[in-house]
Design an enzyme around this catalytic site. Structure first.
Site: not given
Length: 408
Positions: A121, A198, A201, A224, A362
């Site tokens: 991303h 990261d 998600q 999220k 993104c």
């Protein structure tokens, strides 16, 4: 999992869009919020609102207890060793930027390597570009396979004695694959590098154990994972956070202030300048309570099954290309319909009450890797059903037929 009971807890799902019952398939961008999260934030504003940490009055104590209680919930959720390893930020993007601006700029020298992938991303790419420009470090990219994933062998070959930072997504927001973080951590540490993960998600779907993974930094985004917008988390090992300089300055992050100098509070407070994100942190704590009442293992099992079902159903549509691996997928499917722009696909689906995302997500370098400018993406969460996937398939078939007639 009792999906009907879960859906009942999300007020926004019970509406019609363009004359059709809403099918919300955009949770990878932002999930919906259960009533318990909404109520927790409302209760704070109605009964306990005050600034935190310095007030000795009753409302200030309530607010502080709720805010720091949320930090403790995040620490337990991630199995952090100490609540001081949990820093509240404005989001996952801000958390990555904090590591890049504070840790990386202080520890990278000309010729040092920052290893990542072209599938990241933008939030896990652009901050490192800026670090490289500022320090003279070099960005090195792990080669991608045709499906956009990478192998551990290629990851190992990309790292060297000059590697200082490895930074990757836990789960891709385009491909839906889950990367082998534990093995990457071992590779990074063998080279003396720190690893930044990261988890924007993955945290909504997977049980994340930062101790078991041995990650150095891990970030997540509250919005999220059923929490509010404007709140994220940076987990950092205490030994690393203790030696990082703050990047924002002002109230509450200080220890002592003189006219010409100041000293800093301990972590995490040195990174939380000004009035904290109080209501949002409380909302995130309520979201964690909600998710854990269901069970992260159950959520992961369910959304993985739903993602596989969607992959199978969409694979039945002629002229539809699905991006990413055929195995080791999670709760999203990214695709294109032949000769139909993704924005047109999303617009037509919206007329049927079906919300999907269209664009580059993104991830422009990854789009170029697949030789496309954009794609459509359907992403699923614990409140979605197979019946909604079937509606997506029906909508795509109707979209294909509509544009097929238009093209002819």
């Amino acid at each position: 999992m009792n999906i009907h009971a879960i859906r009942e807890q999300f007020p926004i799902l019970h509406q019609q869009v363009n004359g059709h019952e809403l099918v919300y398939l955009d949770s990878a961008a932002s999930s919906q919020k259960p009533r318990s999260v909404i109520d927790a934030m409302r209760d704070y504003y109605e009964h306990s609102h005050a600034n935190v940490h310095r007030g000795v009055h009753t409302l200030g104590s309530r607010a502080t207890d709720a805010y720091e209680g949320a930090r403790a919930k995040v620490a337990t959720f991630l199995n952090a060793k100490d609540i001081r390893e949990i820093v509240f930020t404005r989001g996952a993007t801000a958390a990555i930027n904090l590591v890049a601006s504070s840790y990386a700029r202080a520890n990278c020298q000309p010729g040092d390597e920052i290893v990542l992938t072209a599938a990241e991303h933008h939030a896990n790419l652009i901050p490192w570009q800026q670090v490289a420009k500022a320090t003279g470090a070099i960005l090195k990219f792990i080669p991608l396979q045709p499906d956009g994933t990478f192998t551990l062998e290629d990851a190992a070959a990309t790292m060297s004695s000059k590697t200082k930072i490895v930074t990757v997504s836990h789960m891709s927001n385009v491909l839906g694959n889950v990367n082998p973080i534990k093995e990457l951590v071992q590779l990074a540490h063998e080279h003396g590098a720190v690893i930044v993960v990261d988890g924007a998600q993955s945290a909504p779907h997977h049980k994340v154990d930062v101790v078991q993974l041995d990650v150095d930094f891990f970030v997540l985004a509250g919005h999220k994972m059923c929490g509010p917008t404007g709140i994220g988390v940076l987990y950092g090992k205490q030994a690393l956070l203790a030696h990082m300089e703050p990047v924002e300055f002002g109230g509450d992050m200080i220890e002592f202030v003189d006219l010409h100098d100041a000293t800093w509070n301990e972590a995490p407070y040195r990174f939380e300048a000004g009035t904290p994100i109080i209501a949002e942190a409380i909302g995130l704590g309520a979201a964690i309570d909600f998710l854990e009442s269901i069970g992260m293992e159950e959520i992961n099992k369910y959304v993985t099954q739903l993602g596989n079902y969607a992959y199978e159903r969409l694979s039945e549509i002629d002229g539809l290309t699905i991006y990413g691996p055929t195995k080791n997928r999670s709760a999203l499917v990214t695709f294109n319909l032949d000769e139909v722009h993704p924005h047109d696909v999303a617009t037509v689906l919206d007329t049927y009450g079906i919300a999907v995302r269209a664009g580059h997500h993104c991830c422009q370098p990854l789009m170029r890797y697949f030789d496309v400018s954009s794609t459509a993406r359907a992403s699923f969460y614990l409140y979605n059903t197979e019946a909604e996937v079937d509606r997506l398939v029906d909508g795509l078939i109707q979209t294909k037929e509509f544009f097929g007639h238009a093209i002819r």
